[in-house]
Every structure is written in structure tokens, then in C-alpha cells.
Design a protein around this motif. Structure first.
Motif, PDB file in Angstrom:
ATOM      1  N   ARG A  32       8.063  -6.195 -17.824  1.00 53.68           N
ATOM      2  CA  ARG A  32       8.110  -6.333 -16.052  1.00 53.68           C
ATOM      3  C   ARG A  32       9.766  -6.406 -16.075  1.00 53.68           C
ATOM      4  O   ARG A  32      10.203  -5.803 -15.034  1.00 53.68           O
ATOM      5  CB  ARG A  32       7.665  -7.641 -15.761  1.00 53.68           C
ATOM      6  CG  ARG A  32       7.622  -7.552 -14.148  1.00 53.68           C
ATOM      7  CD  ARG A  32       6.709  -8.927 -13.817  1.00 53.68           C
ATOM      8  NE  ARG A  32       5.310  -8.729 -14.037  1.00 53.68           N
ATOM      9  CZ  ARG A  32       4.647  -7.679 -13.411  1.00 53.68           C
ATOM     10  NH1 ARG A  32       5.246  -7.420 -12.106  1.00 53.68           N
ATOM     11  NH2 ARG A  32       3.280  -7.645 -13.463  1.00 53.68           N
ATOM     12  N   ARG A  33      10.437  -7.185 -16.665  1.00 53.72           N
ATOM     13  CA  ARG A  33      11.872  -7.389 -16.357  1.00 53.72           C
ATOM     14  C   ARG A  33      12.793  -5.954 -16.506  1.00 53.72           C
ATOM     15  O   ARG A  33      13.527  -5.854 -15.748  1.00 53.72           O
ATOM     16  CB  ARG A  33      12.696  -8.246 -17.384  1.00 53.72           C
ATOM     17  CG  ARG A  33      13.982  -8.876 -16.947  1.00 53.72           C
ATOM     18  CD  ARG A  33      14.420 -10.035 -17.836  1.00 53.72           C
ATOM     19  NE  ARG A  33      13.741 -10.056 -19.226  1.00 53.72           N
ATOM     20  CZ  ARG A  33      14.509  -9.525 -20.242  1.00 53.72           C
ATOM     21  NH1 ARG A  33      15.640  -8.982 -20.057  1.00 53.72           N
ATOM     22  NH2 ARG A  33      13.879  -9.584 -21.509  1.00 53.72           N
ATOM     23  N   THR A  66      10.810   4.799 -16.172  1.00 54.56           N
ATOM     24  CA  THR A  66      10.772   4.514 -15.001  1.00 54.56           C
ATOM     25  C   THR A  66      11.638   5.234 -13.918  1.00 54.56           C
ATOM     26  O   THR A  66      11.281   5.825 -12.841  1.00 54.56           O
ATOM     27  CB  THR A  66      11.153   2.898 -14.598  1.00 54.56           C
ATOM     28  OG1 THR A  66      10.245   2.119 -15.580  1.00 54.56           O
ATOM     29  CG2 THR A  66      11.104   2.291 -13.275  1.00 54.56           C
ATOM     30  N   ASP A 117       7.752  -1.807  -2.160  1.00 50.44           N
ATOM     31  CA  ASP A 117       7.040  -2.198  -3.205  1.00 50.44           C
ATOM     32  C   ASP A 117       6.467  -1.103  -3.843  1.00 50.44           C
ATOM     33  O   ASP A 117       6.690   0.116  -3.638  1.00 50.44           O
ATOM     34  CB  ASP A 117       5.623  -2.836  -2.485  1.00 50.44           C
ATOM     35  CG  ASP A 117       5.784  -4.047  -1.883  1.00 50.44           C
ATOM     36  OD1 ASP A 117       7.142  -4.735  -2.038  1.00 50.44           O
ATOM     37  OD2 ASP A 117       5.035  -4.667  -1.154  1.00 50.44           O
ATOM     38  N   SER A 118       6.196  -1.260  -5.430  1.00 50.53           N
ATOM     39  CA  SER A 118       6.026  -0.466  -6.265  1.00 50.53           C
ATOM     40  C   SER A 118       4.921  -0.765  -7.132  1.00 50.53           C
ATOM     41  O   SER A 118       4.720  -1.714  -7.704  1.00 50.53           O
ATOM     42  CB  SER A 118       7.209  -0.242  -7.180  1.00 50.53           C
ATOM     43  OG  SER A 118       8.566   0.371  -6.481  1.00 50.53           O
ATOM     44  N   LEU A 153      14.335  -0.220 -11.356  1.00 47.76           N
ATOM     45  CA  LEU A 153      13.863  -0.052  -9.917  1.00 47.76           C
ATOM     46  C   LEU A 153      14.973  -0.685  -8.955  1.00 47.76           C
ATOM     47  O   LEU A 153      15.220  -0.170  -7.846  1.00 47.76           O
ATOM     48  CB  LEU A 153      12.553  -0.517  -9.467  1.00 47.76           C
ATOM     49  CG  LEU A 153      11.235   0.045 -10.442  1.00 47.76           C
ATOM     50  CD1 LEU A 153      10.324  -0.814 -10.058  1.00 47.76           C
ATOM     51  CD2 LEU A 153      11.104   1.352  -9.814  1.00 47.76           C
ATOM     52  N   ALA A 154      15.626  -1.602  -9.446  1.00 53.13           N
ATOM     53  CA  ALA A 154      16.644  -2.387  -8.496  1.00 53.13           C
ATOM     54  C   ALA A 154      17.836  -1.419  -8.126  1.00 53.13           C
ATOM     55  O   ALA A 154      18.427  -0.747  -8.902  1.00 53.13           O
ATOM     56  CB  ALA A 154      17.377  -3.559  -9.147  1.00 53.13           C
ATOM     57  N   THR A 198      11.658  -3.722 -13.710  1.00 51.81           N
ATOM     58  CA  THR A 198      12.184  -4.157 -12.300  1.00 51.81           C
ATOM     59  C   THR A 198      13.559  -3.942 -12.170  1.00 51.81           C
ATOM     60  O   THR A 198      14.164  -3.461 -11.167  1.00 51.81           O
ATOM     61  CB  THR A 198      11.810  -5.671 -12.114  1.00 51.81           C
ATOM     62  OG1 THR A 198      10.456  -5.928 -12.102  1.00 51.81           O
ATOM     63  CG2 THR A 198      12.685  -6.212 -10.822  1.00 51.81           C
ATOM     64  N   CYS A 199      14.405  -4.176 -13.496  1.00 49.57           N
ATOM     65  CA  CYS A 199      15.901  -3.871 -13.527  1.00 49.57           C
ATOM     66  C   CYS A 199      16.107  -2.409 -13.201  1.00 49.57           C
ATOM     67  O   CYS A 199      17.142  -2.121 -12.523  1.00 49.57           O
ATOM     68  CB  CYS A 199      16.614  -4.257 -14.540  1.00 49.57           C
ATOM     69  SG  CYS A 199      18.187  -4.467 -14.582  1.00 49.57           S
ATOM     70  N   MET A 241      11.409  -6.156  -3.106  1.00 46.49           N
ATOM     71  CA  MET A 241      10.594  -5.419  -3.846  1.00 46.49           C
ATOM     72  C   MET A 241       9.605  -5.930  -4.732  1.00 46.49           C
ATOM     73  O   MET A 241       9.859  -6.950  -5.311  1.00 46.49           O
ATOM     74  CB  MET A 241      11.357  -4.302  -4.627  1.00 46.49           C
ATOM     75  CG  MET A 241      10.360  -3.342  -5.321  1.00 46.49           C
ATOM     76  SD  MET A 241      11.023  -2.777  -6.821  1.00 46.49           S
ATOM     77  CE  MET A 241      11.355  -4.095  -7.808  1.00 46.49           C
ATOM     78  N   ASN A 242       8.245  -5.633  -4.408  1.00 49.94           N
ATOM     79  CA  ASN A 242       7.312  -6.512  -5.336  1.00 49.94           C
ATOM     80  C   ASN A 242       6.646  -5.238  -6.300  1.00 49.94           C
ATOM     81  O   ASN A 242       6.607  -4.163  -5.961  1.00 49.94           O
ATOM     82  CB  ASN A 242       6.194  -6.924  -4.486  1.00 49.94           C
ATOM     83  CG  ASN A 242       4.973  -7.523  -5.125  1.00 49.94           C
ATOM     84  OD1 ASN A 242       5.270  -8.069  -6.031  1.00 49.94           O
ATOM     85  ND2 ASN A 242       3.907  -7.258  -4.821  1.00 49.94           N
ATOM     86  N   LEU A 243       6.691  -5.562  -7.308  1.00 52.24           N
ATOM     87  CA  LEU A 243       6.246  -4.874  -8.670  1.00 52.24           C
ATOM     88  C   LEU A 243       4.848  -5.129  -8.902  1.00 52.24           C
ATOM     89  O   LEU A 243       4.550  -6.204  -9.385  1.00 52.24           O
ATOM     90  CB  LEU A 243       6.964  -4.664  -9.785  1.00 52.24           C
ATOM     91  CG  LEU A 243       6.647  -3.980 -10.961  1.00 52.24           C
ATOM     92  CD1 LEU A 243       6.442  -2.442 -10.724  1.00 52.24           C
ATOM     93  CD2 LEU A 243       7.533  -4.203 -12.131  1.00 52.24           C
TER      94      LEU A 243
END
Length: 159
Positions: free
Chosen positions: A22-23, A114, A36-37, A29-30, A26-27, A1-3
């Protein structure tokens, strides 16, 4: 996955580093999104947040975080998840009032916003229980403490 994360800073007050934000996102979304988001994050002062809160929720005054999920037809297959708005001074004040580390509260607000973009909510008790459990688990992965009362965290995590 690309953010793809677009951060707009509309506040003069200190905010976390883009890398940290970002971290955290991303966590969140994981494991919940593999595609991709794209997310826009706006960091605002109290006046702008109060206006948004009044316009979109009918509530007076600023709040800590608002999420605006993209309402796009699935067949478009676009990566846009939506927008998150975080009120910088409210987050700082809440962290101080609640005796929480500022960085931990920022992480919680980013994760919370998120999850709303992913369709989670806390309108009724069952939804709140699920969402708060996810928040607690995600924050634990990030090495942050449970953002809720200790006994509530025990209920959520089964500890």
C-alpha cells in the motif's frame, strides 16, 4: 487521495506485507493523482502469469508485472485505475539474479505497475527515460536504491 487496494494472493510463496505494498503504490500515485483511486493487485505464480502474458501480450512464459488500465469513459468519474498482476516467483528470481534486495525489487514492481495504470509507458526511448526517471525518484523517496544500472540512474536523476 484515498486508495482502495484489493490484494488477491494466488501464490503460496512469500509476499510483502499489505502495508508495504500500500505504501509503495500510494507513493507512486502521490503528486500524479489527487482523486480517489481503486486498484486490484493479484499476486500469482508462474503458470497464471505465463497464461496472461501469452493472452494479452503474445509473449511466451511468465513476466514480472502486467498492468491493465481501466478503460472507462471520463464522464463516469469512477476511481477505478485498473489491475496489476505481479508474478511472485519471477520477482524473487530476478532479485536474486540481479543481486538486489528482494523488498527493493518488490517495491519497484509495485511502482512500475502503478505508473502503467497512470498512462506511463516505456515503448520508445523518450517514454522509457521519463518512466525510469520517475521510478528512480519514487523509489528514492521510499529509501530504495535505483533499480537500473548506476550510470543509467545518473542520467535519469541528473546526478
Amino acid at each position: 487521495m484515498n486508495l482502495q487496494l484489493d490484494i488477491q494472493k494466488a501464490s503460496t510463496e512469500p509476499t510483502p506485507d499489505e502495508e508495504d505494498i500500500r505504501r509503495w503504490i500510494t507513493c507512486a500515485l502521490a503528486g500524479r493523482r489527487s482523486a480517489d483511486s481503486e486498484i486490484s493487485l493479484r499476486l500469482v505464480d508462474s503458470e497464471e502469469m505465463a497464461e496472461l502474458n501469452g493472452t494479452y501480450r503474445g509473449k511466451h512464459g511468465p513476466t514480472n508485472v502486467l498492468s491493465f488500465p481501466a478503460d472507462l469513459p471520463a464522464e463516469l468519474e469512477l476511481p477505478l485505475l485498473g489491475d496489476i498482476v505481479i508474478c511472485v516467483p519471477v520477482v524473487a528470481a530476478e532479485a536474486a539474479e540481479q543481486g538486489k534486495p528482494l523488498q527493493a525489487h518488490w517495491a519497484h514492481m509495485a511502482v512500475h505497475g502503478t505508473l502503467h495504470l497512470l498512462g506511463y509507458d516505456h515503448i520508445d526511448d523518450d517514454e522509457a527515460c521519463e518512466m525510469e526517471g520517475l521510478e528512480t525518484a519514487i523509489l528514492a523517496e521510499l529509501n530504495f536504491p535505483c533499480p537500473y544500472r548506476d550510470e543509467h540512474c545518473t542520467e535519469q536523476t541528473g546526478a
